[in-house]
Design a protein around this motif. Structure first.
Motif, PDB file in Angstrom:
ATOM      1  N   ARG A 202       0.818  -1.215   0.000  1.00 58.07           N
ATOM      2  CA  ARG A 202       0.000   0.000   0.000  1.00 58.07           C
ATOM      3  C   ARG A 202       0.856   1.272   0.000  1.00 58.07           C
ATOM      4  O   ARG A 202       0.582   2.218  -0.721  1.00 58.07           O
ATOM      5  N   SER A 203       1.904   1.303   0.837  1.00 55.53           N
ATOM      6  CA  SER A 203       2.739   2.508   0.922  1.00 55.53           C
ATOM      7  C   SER A 203       3.426   2.792  -0.408  1.00 55.53           C
ATOM      8  O   SER A 203       3.573   3.953  -0.812  1.00 55.53           O
ATOM      9  N   TYR A 204       3.840   1.723  -1.106  1.00 48.66           N
ATOM     10  CA  TYR A 204       4.491   1.877  -2.414  1.00 48.66           C
ATOM     11  C   TYR A 204       3.535   2.534  -3.412  1.00 48.66           C
ATOM     12  O   TYR A 204       3.902   3.487  -4.116  1.00 48.66           O
ATOM     13  N   TYR A 205       2.294   2.037  -3.469  1.00 49.01           N
ATOM     14  CA  TYR A 205       1.334   2.579  -4.430  1.00 49.01           C
ATOM     15  C   TYR A 205       0.848   3.973  -4.041  1.00 49.01           C
ATOM     16  O   TYR A 205       0.571   4.804  -4.906  1.00 49.01           O
ATOM     17  N   LEU A 206       0.756   4.230  -2.748  1.00 51.21           N
ATOM     18  CA  LEU A 206       0.396   5.583  -2.305  1.00 51.21           C
ATOM     19  C   LEU A 206       1.447   6.590  -2.759  1.00 51.21           C
ATOM     20  O   LEU A 206       1.123   7.664  -3.288  1.00 51.21           O
ATOM     21  N   LEU A 207       2.721   6.260  -2.536  1.00 53.54           N
ATOM     22  CA  LEU A 207       3.809   7.151  -2.921  1.00 53.54           C
ATOM     23  C   LEU A 207       3.869   7.315  -4.436  1.00 53.54           C
ATOM     24  O   LEU A 207       4.085   8.431  -4.940  1.00 53.54           O
ATOM     25  N   LYS A 208       3.646   6.228  -5.149  1.00 54.18           N
ATOM     26  CA  LYS A 208       3.679   6.283  -6.610  1.00 54.18           C
ATOM     27  C   LYS A 208       2.556   7.175  -7.144  1.00 54.18           C
ATOM     28  O   LYS A 208       2.762   7.976  -8.064  1.00 54.18           O
ATOM     29  N   GLY A 209       1.359   7.067  -6.539  1.00 57.57           N
ATOM     30  CA  GLY A 209       0.249   7.924  -6.936  1.00 57.57           C
ATOM     31  C   GLY A 209       0.519   9.379  -6.643  1.00 57.57           C
ATOM     32  O   GLY A 209       0.190  10.269  -7.435  1.00 57.57           O
ATOM     33  N   TRP A 210       1.143   9.634  -5.494  1.00 56.37           N
ATOM     34  CA  TRP A 210       1.487  11.008  -5.116  1.00 56.37           C
ATOM     35  C   TRP A 210       2.506  11.600  -6.089  1.00 56.37           C
ATOM     36  O   TRP A 210       2.412  12.776  -6.451  1.00 56.37           O
TER      37      TRP A 210
ATOM     38  N   VAL B 203       2.849  10.800  -9.259  1.00 57.17           N
ATOM     39  CA  VAL B 203       2.128  11.101 -10.506  1.00 57.17           C
ATOM     40  C   VAL B 203       1.411  12.441 -10.379  1.00 57.17           C
ATOM     41  O   VAL B 203       1.427  13.258 -11.305  1.00 57.17           O
ATOM     42  N   PHE B 204       0.796  12.666  -9.230  1.00 59.75           N
ATOM     43  CA  PHE B 204       0.105  13.939  -8.989  1.00 59.75           C
ATOM     44  C   PHE B 204       1.072  15.117  -9.053  1.00 59.75           C
ATOM     45  O   PHE B 204       0.766  16.162  -9.649  1.00 59.75           O
ATOM     46  N   LYS B 205       2.253  14.970  -8.467  1.00 62.23           N
ATOM     47  CA  LYS B 205       3.218  16.076  -8.428  1.00 62.23           C
ATOM     48  C   LYS B 205       3.728  16.444  -9.827  1.00 62.23           C
ATOM     49  O   LYS B 205       4.172  17.568 -10.051  1.00 62.23           O
ATOM     50  N   GLU B 206       3.635  15.489 -10.760  1.00 66.12           N
ATOM     51  CA  GLU B 206       4.075  15.775 -12.127  1.00 66.12           C
ATOM     52  C   GLU B 206       3.069  16.632 -12.887  1.00 66.12           C
ATOM     53  O   GLU B 206       3.414  17.269 -13.879  1.00 66.12           O
TER      54      GLU B 206
ATOM     55  N   GLU C 281      -6.019   8.810  -5.326  1.00 67.03           N
ATOM     56  CA  GLU C 281      -6.467   8.440  -6.667  1.00 67.03           C
ATOM     57  C   GLU C 281      -7.061   9.631  -7.410  1.00 67.03           C
ATOM     58  O   GLU C 281      -6.805   9.824  -8.601  1.00 67.03           O
ATOM     59  N   VAL C 282      -7.846  10.432  -6.709  1.00 69.16           N
ATOM     60  CA  VAL C 282      -8.412  11.637  -7.331  1.00 69.16           C
ATOM     61  C   VAL C 282      -7.302  12.608  -7.695  1.00 69.16           C
ATOM     62  O   VAL C 282      -7.293  13.179  -8.789  1.00 69.16           O
ATOM     63  N   LEU C 283      -6.350  12.802  -6.785  1.00 72.82           N
ATOM     64  CA  LEU C 283      -5.226  13.698  -7.062  1.00 72.82           C
ATOM     65  C   LEU C 283      -4.410  13.201  -8.255  1.00 72.82           C
ATOM     66  O   LEU C 283      -4.024  13.976  -9.129  1.00 72.82           O
ATOM     67  N   MET C 284      -4.155  11.898  -8.308  1.00 69.48           N
ATOM     68  CA  MET C 284      -3.353  11.328  -9.375  1.00 69.48           C
ATOM     69  C   MET C 284      -4.051  11.448 -10.722  1.00 69.48           C
ATOM     70  O   MET C 284      -3.426  11.771 -11.734  1.00 69.48           O
ATOM     71  N   SER C 285      -5.341  11.200 -10.749  1.00 66.05           N
ATOM     72  CA  SER C 285      -6.064  11.148 -12.019  1.00 66.05           C
ATOM     73  C   SER C 285      -6.611  12.498 -12.483  1.00 66.05           C
ATOM     74  O   SER C 285      -6.715  12.746 -13.679  1.00 66.05           O
ATOM     75  N   MET C 286      -6.959  13.383 -11.524  1.00 67.06           N
ATOM     76  CA  MET C 286      -7.598  14.654 -11.903  1.00 67.06           C
ATOM     77  C   MET C 286      -6.986  15.879 -11.242  1.00 67.06           C
ATOM     78  O   MET C 286      -7.446  16.996 -11.478  1.00 67.06           O
TER      79      MET C 286
ATOM     80  N   VAL D  30     -10.060  17.223  -7.125  1.00 64.47           N
ATOM     81  CA  VAL D  30     -10.337  17.265  -5.688  1.00 64.47           C
ATOM     82  C   VAL D  30     -11.432  18.276  -5.382  1.00 64.47           C
ATOM     83  O   VAL D  30     -12.324  18.024  -4.566  1.00 64.47           O
ATOM     84  N   ILE D  31     -11.385  19.419  -6.058  1.00 66.02           N
ATOM     85  CA  ILE D  31     -12.428  20.444  -5.860  1.00 66.02           C
ATOM     86  C   ILE D  31     -13.794  19.881  -6.253  1.00 66.02           C
ATOM     87  O   ILE D  31     -14.780  20.014  -5.513  1.00 66.02           O
ATOM     88  N   LEU D  32     -13.871  19.232  -7.416  1.00 61.18           N
ATOM     89  CA  LEU D  32     -15.130  18.633  -7.861  1.00 61.18           C
ATOM     90  C   LEU D  32     -15.588  17.532  -6.908  1.00 61.18           C
ATOM     91  O   LEU D  32     -16.785  17.402  -6.626  1.00 61.18           O
TER      92      LEU D  32
END
Length: 251
Positions: free
Chosen positions: A151-159, A161-164, A186-191, A196-198
């Motif tokens: 879980r920690s690996y995928y959380l960091l990986k998603g974060w 992606v968001f920072k990019e 997931e919302v941060l990574m994808s949108m 997040v606002i939506l």
């Protein structure tokens, strides 16, 4: 109240059939989804929902004790055979919130005793023939080794992606088809920030709720029943599933 009873009876019957199918037909009790094609973790939360409803049903009709006991056994078996950890986490947090409200020392001691028994039991079961059973193994890894199954690996990986792409996010899934296992990441990574606002705008009416309404609108145990179900499924999507995770019965 009639709707709650209807839902309770439906879950009691459908999960009862699922348990019988698991025991006598499937005969496999690790990560079992029963008669459902849902992800096994979701099925574990079906079991937790039945447990919550069983307790609520008992306080609603104390003289009808047979169905709540049956619901508790079926719900517990569903959680156990699903081998999912998040229903256990959700149950603990629900109990914690309830005890914070009641705030009586005897209930705190009871929770501490049961939690200690559960942890000790998992430890000793891991040293026995049950060590390879999925529920025991996953609970032991989570409690004593802090293993969250990546879980920690995928959380960091998603974060990352968001920072990019902070404004609008980058992608829905990772290269291997996995996801962050957390609805907010997931919302941060994808949108991105826009997503997040939506996402929070969807829940904007919750701001109108006030704690003082509980005594005016709900009997207090109904409020905790409602809160427990919300927490159950919120935690499911916080630590396990994707935003869109649906299941159905097997054909």
């Amino acid at each position: 109240m009639k709707l709650n009873t209807l839902i309770f009876n439906f879950l009691l019957i459908i999960l009862g059939i699922s348990c019988l199918w698991t025991i006598f037909v499937f005969q496999y009790f690790e990560k079992s989804s029963g008669i459902f094609v849902s992800y096994y973790i979701s099925v574990g939360h079906y079991g937790l929902s039945l447990l919550i409803l069983s307790i609520f049903y008992y306080f609603q009709s104390p003289q009808k004790w047979l169905k709540p006991i049956l619901g508790t056994l079926i719900g517990g078996f569903t959680i156990f055979s699903s081998s999912a950890r998040s229903p256990m986490l959700a149950a603990f947090i629900i109990l914690l919130i309830l005890l914070l409200y009641i705030n009586k020392i005897k209930y705190w001691i009871t929770l501490l005793v049961f939690a200690s028994i559960f942890i000790i039991s998992i430890y000793f079961l891991k040293q026995t023939f049950a060590s390879d059973f999925e529920f025991v193994k996953r609970m032991y890894n989570a409690i004593f080794e802090g293993n969250g199954s990546g879980r920690s690996y995928y959380l960091l990986k998603g974060w990352n992606v968001f920072k990019e792409n902070i404004p609008f996010g980058g992608r829905i899934l990772f290269e291997d088809g996995m996801y962050p296992h957390n609805i907010f990441v997931e919302v941060l990574m994808s949108m991105g920030i826009a997503g997040v606002i939506l996402f929070f705008l969807y829940f904007k009416d919750l701001g109108k709720f006030r704690i003082r309404y509980i005594k005016k609108i709900f009997v207090i145990y109904r409020f905790f029943y409602f809160l427990s179900n919300i927490l159950c499924w919120f935690l499911l999507h916080t630590v396990s599933l994707r935003i869109w995770s649906f299941g159905a019965l097997q054909q």
